[in-house]
Design a protein around this motif. Sequence first.
Motif, short mmCIF file in Angstrom:
data_model
loop_
_atom_site.label_atom_id
_atom_site.label_comp_id
_atom_site.label_asym_id
_atom_site.label_seq_id
_atom_site.Cartn_x
_atom_site.Cartn_y
_atom_site.Cartn_z
N MET B 308 -7.36 -19.49 -14.17
CA MET B 308 -7.40 -19.47 -12.71
C MET B 308 -6.13 -20.07 -12.11
O MET B 308 -5.61 -19.60 -11.10
CB MET B 308 -8.62 -20.27 -12.21
N PHE B 311 -3.47 -17.51 -12.38
CA PHE B 311 -3.74 -16.30 -11.60
C PHE B 311 -3.84 -16.61 -10.09
O PHE B 311 -4.87 -16.39 -9.46
CB PHE B 311 -5.03 -15.65 -12.11
N ILE B 339 -1.05 -10.51 -9.06
CA ILE B 339 -1.27 -9.09 -9.34
C ILE B 339 0.04 -8.33 -9.15
O ILE B 339 0.42 -7.50 -9.97
CB ILE B 339 -2.36 -8.52 -8.41
N TYR B 345 -6.53 -10.58 -14.20
CA TYR B 345 -7.48 -11.54 -14.78
C TYR B 345 -8.89 -10.98 -14.71
O TYR B 345 -9.44 -10.74 -13.64
CB TYR B 345 -7.39 -12.86 -14.02
N TRP B 422 -9.09 -3.59 -13.58
CA TRP B 422 -7.83 -4.29 -13.85
C TRP B 422 -6.82 -3.43 -14.58
O TRP B 422 -5.62 -3.63 -14.45
CB TRP B 422 -8.11 -5.60 -14.55
#
Lengths: 392, 506
Positions: B308, B311, B339, B345, B422
């Motif tokens: 986390m 990301f 992203i 993720y 994803w």
Amino acid sequence: MFFQNLQKVLRQNIREYGMYIALFVIMLIFAITTNGTFVSARNLSNLLNQTGYVAVLAVGMTLVIVVRHIDLSVGFLAGFIGAVAAIAMKNVGMPAYVVIPLMLVLGTIAGLITALPVAQLGIPSFVASLAGWLIYRGLLQMVTESSGTIIIADNAFNAIGNAFIPDLPLGLLPNMHKLTLLIGVVAIVLFVMSQISQRQKQEVYGFEVLPKDIFALKLVFVSVLVGAITWVLASYSGLSWTAVIMLMVVGIYHFITTQTVLGRHIYAVGGNPDAAELSGISVKRITYVVFGSMGMLSALSGILYASWLKSASTTAGTLFELDAIAAAYVGGVSAAGGVGRVTGSIIGALVMSSLTSGMNLMGTGIAYQYIVRGVVLAVAVIFDVATRRASK
Amino acid sequence: MSTPILEMKGITKEFPGVKALNNVSFRVAQGEIHCLVGENGAGKSTLMKVLSGVYPHGTYSGDILLGGAVQRYRGIRDSEHAGVAIIYQELALIPELTVYENIFLGNEIRNGPLVNWNETIKRAGEMLDKVRLKVNPAAKIKDLGVGKQQLVEIAKALSRDIKLLILDEPTAALNEDDSANLLDLLRGLRDQGVTCILISHKLKEVIEISDSVTVLRDGQTICTLDAHKGEVSESALIKHMVGREIDNIYPKREHKAPGEVVLEVRDWNAYDPGLGRTILRDVNLNVRRGEIVGVAGLMGSGRTELAMSIFGNPLGYQIKGELLVKGKPQSFRQPQDAIRAGVAYVTEDRKGNGLILIQDVKENITLANLHAIAHRGVIDSNAEIKIANEYKVSLNIKTPSVEQRVSNLSGGNQQKVCLGKWLFVKPDLLILDEPTRGIDVGAKFEIYTLMNKLVDQGMSIIMISSELPEVLGMSDRVYIVSSGRVTGELPIGEATPEKVMQLATN
């Protein structure tokens, strides 16, 4: 076979069609109990004008509820902005075409301010907008304190809530409003074409579509309904500016919510904010957008209301927020988030104002009117939840 | 088999369009631990919902006999009353209440209309002893770890007079220690005469603990195996579950020489202002092109927090340290930034923060990259359906159409939807957090195969997992985390289960 299909489709889509059927039934009942007065051209025209200011609020409120918030400040914000508009025209002498965009900007800013503590600090929107409710109520009283009700003299401004769109200068059908008829016909053609193209697309991808006969029935039913309303309105004075504005707002918001990236992001945030955030959607940004749009529509609602009454009063906007919330819930929005359509909320607004209008014509006492509307709201939400559960 | 305490005969349960259970028979003997296994969607949960009255009598056909008497439950209360206790994967405790309040919730010890709190606390203490849990009964549930919460759930079940204890994947969220502890407890309860039904995907623990095993497949009973006759083995179970032999659940892949570094963190520290403590300390880690890097660690070791924090830090940790993507320093302020830089993720909690459950397959798959199928902000719905169908086919997502709500899919298929979402952002680095948690063997194999294909195409993968065999079976290189630190880095050749476990408990 046809009736079996019909039964099956109705059962599967009862939630979606339920509101339309309810609206139809309510109108039918009032048409009978008032000996046709309810469906007269004059009354339907008035009904649309009366629905306008709540309907635009209901559209904005739908999105607010979809993202799991609530905005209680919209009623007095609308009242306050109506008063500011009146003052700007009367005391400052601004023309309507300057005042209106200015008020929309002002409303948007007000909405963003409500969003600020919600988005930045995670303050519950109920509390943040309750504060706004108090503040705008105070501001409304402050600006109208010295003058009391402010009479608006600007004809262009008052036309929004009272006048009708101009007619085409054509010789045929002398007693009909030609432009209204034209709009009605165009609307029907567009509707039929888009439905057919959507159906073809769905068939190409092998998705489930309505049986042919039911699909045809749906097209005919909607076309006849729109046609009939158009015909009735055209035989009176045509479409009012309020109705046009309302249709435009619904059209634009329906497009945004169903066809655009922004709309998808709003519903994603409503459906699961954590997942949306992790998918690269800024929940904060969506919160600002939704409350900003709500503020803008509050301003529009204030303008419609002030224009309709040709004045701004100290109590304008009282309880608009609850009417808008009720309309949204009758229209099928879910407090759990992520569910609800703006078209549904418009139907919800029409249901609620049809009840008021119809019961007024019947001479029902105001006490009973509140009770009936309360029962309808409760039944609509219970029905919605029950059908939702059944479809699981 | 000794006398059955539970007998379910000819159970058939239909949902619109599917037969979830088709003439299922299920017998559980008094005092045994009976495991129920099967792929996701095989009907295990549905069967247990029939047994517990979630689906009341009349909505299914067939008979339930408990202790020889026919049961007709109108709801969960009836089944509880009859002595059936179910503990679900998602725990049903109330975080803000104390342990003792939770144990006797809905079953309060009363003095007339009032609750007898002294007696409650005393009895709660006895129940906690029974499940060998040493916590203060006055502690709040939210302050306990998942493993302890699970034990509180069991204590709650035992506080009633139960005939049958059912556990639905109790160890899915537990680390190895807590799992072992729980299994040990179940053995103890068996010796005290409690009959237990255990639903589990972890075949190792099934083999370890079961007296008998019933295998379900596609809504039918395939067989019941007796452990004491030596019928229960991993290969036998897998064979019955999938109807085919799987030689190796980890598909082979050549460990190629890795490429350039795709992502690197240096001296990475994170402080969680909500918890008021440092959750990551001086972490150094890198991932190369075409490499699967395993991150092994126990529950609460900081694995998910690490992902986390890289990301885009959506939880708002205070971070110190350097993050480099393809050699360039980056600071991601939100997931969107990560992203854009090519990092994706896949969360460990697909229902909680992975999927929008009320939306359909296509809407979920395109969510993170809507702009790719939009012109000036307007979505091209044809393109959307086309993309979604491509992933449906390539990932073998089992759904009638891409317009199906994802809440109606099984766990494995939901996970594939997450993966599809994803993959559609076309990342350079894919972070997978517990990619196979709670999904069946067949889907697991498909996901492993997919991972191998992706790295062959040049993608990099970080795989966070608490299943040691999975980490060792899939990775090129393994980092081990413990208490927010990287306690070791091992090339796959040197990573033995013992070594990794030793570093993970360091």
